[in-house]
Design an enzyme around this catalytic site. Structure first.
Site, PDB file in Angstrom:
ATOM      1  N   VAL A  22      -0.386   0.213 -33.272  1.00 12.03           N
ATOM      2  CA  VAL A  22      -1.963   0.862 -33.733  1.00 12.03           C
ATOM      3  C   VAL A  22      -2.450   0.479 -32.697  1.00 12.03           C
ATOM      4  O   VAL A  22      -3.525   1.677 -32.195  1.00 12.03           O
ATOM      5  CB  VAL A  22      -2.518   0.212 -34.439  1.00 12.03           C
ATOM      6  CG1 VAL A  22      -4.076   0.171 -35.031  1.00 12.03           C
ATOM      7  CG2 VAL A  22      -1.587  -0.010 -36.325  1.00 12.03           C
ATOM      8  N   GLY A  45      14.101   1.880 -37.957  1.00 16.35           N
ATOM      9  CA  GLY A  45      13.341   0.938 -37.535  1.00 16.35           C
ATOM     10  C   GLY A  45      11.960   1.051 -38.633  1.00 16.35           C
ATOM     11  O   GLY A  45      10.635   0.829 -37.956  1.00 16.35           O
ATOM     12  N   LYS A  68      -3.142  -6.638 -49.498  1.00 13.80           N
ATOM     13  CA  LYS A  68      -4.265  -5.775 -49.103  1.00 13.80           C
ATOM     14  C   LYS A  68      -4.592  -5.380 -50.634  1.00 13.80           C
ATOM     15  O   LYS A  68      -5.763  -5.010 -50.718  1.00 13.80           O
ATOM     16  CB  LYS A  68      -2.948  -4.483 -48.871  1.00 13.80           C
ATOM     17  CG  LYS A  68      -2.598  -4.158 -48.018  1.00 13.80           C
ATOM     18  CD  LYS A  68      -1.373  -3.211 -47.496  1.00 13.80           C
ATOM     19  CE  LYS A  68      -1.121  -2.782 -46.676  1.00 13.80           C
ATOM     20  NZ  LYS A  68       0.658  -1.644 -46.713  1.00 13.80           N
TER      21      LYS A  68
END
Ligand SMILES: NC(=O)c1ccc[n+]([C@@H]2O[C@H](COP(=O)([O-])OP(=O)(O)OC[C@H]3O[C@@H](n4cnc5c(N)ncnc54)[C@H](OP(=O)(O)O)[C@@H]3O)[C@@H](O)[C@H]2O)c1
Length: 433
Positions: free
Chosen positions: A14, A187, A205
């Site tokens: 990020v 990955g 979340k």
């Protein structure tokens, strides 16, 4: 115009995505804001081994997050390291200095976000858009876009890894273990996949989104959670026969008893828009009492989609700082949050899909039907695909709407039946979509 100065801690997926956007889209960002955003400090443990866009030549590079937080020029601190220990220290230290914070940290925000926000009042701005559904601006939607509505139901597909695994099982008939292994090798999935496949990431979340949507402070531990490990290719075959598919559904429903929350694999009609969410995509579907249904779709993760969320948060916070009105908008979308009194998922009523694996012999259906009848559960249909292996025969019973408590009690009655080679798999069949 003077820039607003940024310090970024965490330069992984990020953080690197956010830096790419701050460098590559600087002119448009300045045009929108009327002033530039300037990165003045960046931090990660291995910062010395990393390369950065030339726009960041000359900025402070450090492995010590304190140098960023304490840097006299840093006006906004961005926390992108994840976890709940050091990340919390970073946010607390920034807040203590009156510096606004931007974070993508779902785990920390779900556990302590509201607490940190309360402690930071009345000075510090706070933003966390990237913490849920990466590239989908769902916080902004709930906080502003549909703030006037009274939300009754929210459904989300909030974990891209689970959605990728489920759609691979669906499309290729591959087993859960084989898809997970391939995803790890490529990955897409973590070496320890538990946070994803056991539903914990999605649970954090949902805790954040339900707090924003309903104004009650939900903790992850309040949410009934089941992962996707037991879903098999044959479940998709049966689900398709029923014109349904299977997704890990994060559900929040306002009921007369209170808010019922769950994260679990569920059957959803193939005709619903959520059924079209495939691969690593995320989606959120919201029903409001006044505005009816709205739907939000996009990438749930990845450096650039999540980076857009982080930088857009930076832009909003920088604007709010410049306006200097002293008014803040809560990142949890409510000036005051009520306590959440958990409602057990056992009171929820739904049709159910029950999948059995049995060693075939006469009288099985009659015994299972007796266990269901004892809990007042009516059978809707019995489905059995052709299968030569009588020692491991999968078949399905769907039942009319019943409470989760009744279904669990019926399954408990079935535990003694020696023809079952594993406990039945029960999944709700969502009709409300
Ligand atoms: N990945 C996504 O698409 C995504 C989407 C939405 C939200 N998020 C959230 O965003 C956050 C970051 O995720 P990510 O995928 O970018 O993680 P990541 O790739 O593992 O990157 C973490 C970064 O933090 C640095 N770091 C860790 N501990 C540190 C410490 N004590 N001091 C200084 N630096 C430290 C690491 O440094 P080194 O590598 O140098 O050790 C690395 O640069 C998490 O909260 C995650 O849940 C991620």
């Amino acid at each position: 115009m003077q820039p607003v100065n940024i310090g970024i801690i965490g330069l992984g997926n990020v953080g690197s995505g956010a830096l790419d956007i701050l460098a590559g889209n600087a002119a448009a960002i300045e045009q929108k804001l009327g002033f530039p955003l300037k990165v003045v400090a960046i931090c990660s443990r291995g910062v010395d081994g990393k390369t950065f866009p030339s726009a960041f030549d000359g900025v402070l590079r450090t492995a010590d997050w304190r140098e960023v937080v304490n840097h006299p020029s840093v006006q906004i601190v961005v926390e992108l390291i994840g976890g709940t220990t050091t990340a919390r220290e970073i946010l607390e230290a920034a807040i203590l200095q009156g510096k606004p914070v931007v974070t993508a940290n779902k785990e920390l925000m779900a556990l302590s976000g509201a607490d940190l926000w309360r402690k930071s009042e009345p000075r510090v701005h706070f933003a966390m858009e990237a913490s849920v559904a990466g590239g989908i601006p769902i916080h902004a939607v709930l906080r502003e876009g549909i703030a006037a509505d009274r939300i009754t139901t929210l459904y989300g597909i909030l974990n891209g890894t689970c959605n990728y695994i489920l759609t691979e099982i669906e499309e290729h008939g591959t087993s859960f273990d084989d898809v997970l292994l391939a995803a790890q090798q490529a990955g897409y999935a973590e070496a320890d996949p538990s946070a994803d496949v056991d539903g914990f990431d999605a649970r954090s979340k949902l805790a954040i989104l339900s707090t924003l949507a309903f104004g009650e402070l939900v903790s992850p531990g309040d949410i009934f959670t089941e992962g996707i490990r037991r879903v098999t290719p044959v479940d998709f075959e049966y689900a398709h026969q029923l014109n349904h598919t299977i997704r890990l559904i994060c559900a929040a429903r306002r009921t007369p008893a209170g808010l019922i929350l769950s994260v679990r694999p569920s059957l959803i009609p193939q005709s619903t828009i959520l059924a079209g969410v495939r691969g690593a995509y995320n989606a959120v579907w919201v029903r409001g009492e006044f505005g009816a249904d709205t739907f939000y779709y996009g990438r749930g993760a990845g450096p650039h989609p999540t980076g857009v969320a982080v930088v857009s948060d930076l832009m909003r916070v920088a604007r709010e700082m410049r306006q200097a009105s002293g008014d803040r908008v809560s990142p949890f979308a409510h000036a005051h949050l009520e306590d959440y009194v958990p409602v057990p998922v056992t009171v929820h009523e739904s049709a159910y899909y029950l999948r059995f694996r049995v060693e075939d012999k006469p009288g099985i259906i009659a015994q299972l039907a007796t266990a269901l009848a004892a809990e007042n559960i009516s059978i809707d249909a019995v489905l059995q695909l052709p299968n030569a292996n009588w020692r491991n025969l999968p078949f399905v019973i769907t039942v009319e709407p019943a409470t989760e408590a009744a279904v669990r009690a019926a399954i408990a009655r079935m535990a003694q039946m020696n023809f079952l080679i594993e406990p039945p798999l029960a999944m709700p069949i969502e009709k409300a979509l």
